[in-house]
Design a protein around this motif. Structure first.
Motif, mmCIF file in Angstrom:
data_model
loop_
_atom_site.group_PDB
_atom_site.id
_atom_site.type_symbol
_atom_site.label_atom_id
_atom_site.label_comp_id
_atom_site.label_asym_id
_atom_site.label_seq_id
_atom_site.Cartn_x
_atom_site.Cartn_y
_atom_site.Cartn_z
ATOM 1 N N PHE A 165 0.795 -1.225 0.000
ATOM 2 C CA PHE A 165 0.000 0.000 0.000
ATOM 3 C C PHE A 165 0.830 1.280 0.000
ATOM 4 N N ALA A 166 1.849 1.375 0.844
ATOM 5 C CA ALA A 166 2.605 2.631 0.937
ATOM 6 C C ALA A 166 3.272 2.966 -0.400
ATOM 7 N N TYR A 167 3.938 1.998 -0.985
ATOM 8 C CA TYR A 167 4.615 2.224 -2.264
ATOM 9 C C TYR A 167 3.616 2.571 -3.362
ATOM 10 N N ASN A 168 2.595 1.727 -3.510
ATOM 11 C CA ASN A 168 1.621 1.941 -4.584
ATOM 12 C C ASN A 168 0.928 3.291 -4.454
ATOM 13 N N ALA A 169 0.474 3.615 -3.237
ATOM 14 C CA ALA A 169 -0.255 4.867 -3.031
ATOM 15 C C ALA A 169 0.647 6.081 -3.229
ATOM 16 N N SER A 170 1.924 5.952 -2.872
ATOM 17 C CA SER A 170 2.844 7.082 -3.074
ATOM 18 C C SER A 170 3.016 7.364 -4.567
ATOM 19 N N LYS A 171 3.003 6.328 -5.371
ATOM 20 C CA LYS A 171 3.143 6.510 -6.813
ATOM 21 C C LYS A 171 1.831 7.010 -7.442
ATOM 22 N N THR A 172 0.695 6.587 -6.881
ATOM 23 C CA THR A 172 -0.589 7.136 -7.337
ATOM 24 C C THR A 172 -0.633 8.642 -7.072
ATOM 25 N N ALA A 173 -0.190 9.036 -5.885
ATOM 26 C CA ALA A 173 -0.156 10.464 -5.533
ATOM 27 C C ALA A 173 0.834 11.216 -6.421
ATOM 28 N N LEU A 174 1.948 10.571 -6.752
ATOM 29 C CA LEU A 174 2.916 11.200 -7.653
ATOM 30 C C LEU A 174 2.298 11.439 -9.026
ATOM 31 N N ASN A 175 1.495 10.489 -9.503
ATOM 32 C CA ASN A 175 0.793 10.691 -10.772
ATOM 33 C C ASN A 175 -0.152 11.885 -10.695
ATOM 34 N N ALA A 176 -0.793 12.055 -9.549
ATOM 35 C CA ALA A 176 -1.668 13.213 -9.366
ATOM 36 C C ALA A 176 -0.860 14.504 -9.471
ATOM 37 N N TYR A 177 0.331 14.503 -8.889
ATOM 38 C CA TYR A 177 1.195 15.688 -8.988
ATOM 39 C C TYR A 177 1.574 15.960 -10.437
ATOM 40 N N THR A 178 1.888 14.910 -11.182
ATOM 41 C CA THR A 178 2.199 15.063 -12.604
ATOM 42 C C THR A 178 1.059 15.756 -13.340
ATOM 43 N N VAL A 179 -0.169 15.273 -13.128
ATOM 44 C CA VAL A 179 -1.338 15.831 -13.822
ATOM 45 C C VAL A 179 -1.548 17.302 -13.442
ATOM 46 N N HIS A 180 -1.455 17.590 -12.145
ATOM 47 C CA HIS A 180 -1.715 18.951 -11.680
ATOM 48 C C HIS A 180 -0.632 19.932 -12.132
ATOM 49 N N ASN A 189 6.786 26.243 -22.016
ATOM 50 C CA ASN A 189 7.549 25.286 -22.840
ATOM 51 C C ASN A 189 7.972 24.062 -22.032
ATOM 52 N N ILE A 190 7.369 23.876 -20.847
ATOM 53 C CA ILE A 190 7.725 22.756 -19.966
ATOM 54 C C ILE A 190 6.692 21.640 -20.087
ATOM 55 N N LYS A 191 7.164 20.421 -20.158
ATOM 56 C CA LYS A 191 6.276 19.254 -20.177
ATOM 57 C C LYS A 191 6.572 18.385 -18.957
ATOM 58 N N VAL A 192 5.508 17.891 -18.332
ATOM 59 C CA VAL A 192 5.620 17.073 -17.125
ATOM 60 C C VAL A 192 4.909 15.748 -17.367
ATOM 61 N N ASN A 193 5.631 14.641 -17.207
ATOM 62 C CA ASN A 193 5.038 13.337 -17.474
ATOM 63 C C ASN A 193 5.507 12.291 -16.467
#
Length: 244
Positions: A165-180, A189-193
């Motif tokens: 859970f800790a690892y998976n959820a931390s990466k889910t939250a990181l994806n949220a940061y990417t989107v935001h 001119n910056i791209k975030v992925n």
């Protein structure tokens, strides 16, 4: 202002981070490795220089707030800009297989989120002024297919057994940061992925992983060198989009 592209890669002295450095070095990009252990960093730099790449290593530890400030000071002083930030450093403190949502400790949760999310946000925010000075800024966040809520909630999912859970959820939250962050910077001119490197034979991935280490940096290199019409706010592996 120097014309050569500069990349800062965290956790870059081994594994996927080192393969990413090699891939970017091959393209003539100047490499700055963020490493916890400068002695190991020096070994990595020597290997990269032997390949003909411009490389140096600086101390970076995701558990130390000062590290992000030090990285900014170094990059600002020596390069005055940053073209590529690869947030590669990450930790896994649980068994990847099995379920632990009812038992994972607060300490493991806090330490995992500190390295895999909070430190990434802190470093990215502090380096953004330098990334904005680059002609084509690129930010790559090292995620994992295990971040995918869609796949985790699917019947007979291929990732079903891996519920750390800790690892998976931390990466889910990181994806949220990417989107935001990608949304906030969409008119720049910056791209975030987010990158899923694949299941790779690393210390974290283990010896049963199907992908060879040499291929582990390919997705990061692709996203770090996207053309101006490339993706922004995406989650992908080797050019293929993954479900959130």
């Amino acid at each position: 202002m120097e014309s050569t592209k500069v990349a800062f890669i965290t956790g870059a002295n081994r594994g996927i981070g080192f393969e990413t450095a090699k891939g970017l070095g091959e393209l003539g990009i100047t490499l700055v490795l963020g490493v916890r252990d400068l002695a190991k960093g020096a070994v990595a730099v020597t290997e990269l220089q032997a390949l003909g790449y411009q490389a140096t290593a600086i101390h970076y530890d995701a558990s130390q707030t000062k590290s992000a400030d030090d990285a900014f000071e170094y990059l600002n002083k020596h390069h005055g800009k940053l073209d590529i930030l690869v947030n590669n450093a990450g930790i896994l403190q649980e068994s990847l297989m099995g379920s632990n949502s009812s038992s994972v400790s607060m300490q493991v949760l806090q330490e995992t989120f500190q390295t895999n999310l909070f430190a990434v946000i802190d470093l990215t925010q502090k380096l953004l002024p330098l990334i904005k000075k680059a002609p084509t800024g690129r930010i790559v966040n090292l995620s994992s297919i295990l971040a995918s809520l869609t796949l985790h909630s699917m019947p007979n999912s291929p990732i079903d057994p891996a519920k750390a859970f800790a690892y998976n959820a931390s990466k889910t939250a990181l994806n949220a940061y990417t989107v935001h962050l990608a949304h906030e910077l969409r008119d720049t001119n910056i791209k975030v992925n987010s990158a899923h490197p694949g299941w790779v034979k690393t210390e974290l991935g283990g010896s049963n992983a199907p992908m060879e280490l040499a291929d582990g940096g390919k997705t990061s290199v692709l996203l770090a060198t996207l053309a101006s019409d490339g993706a922004n706010g995406s989650f992908s592996h080797l050019g293929e989009n993954l479900p959130w």
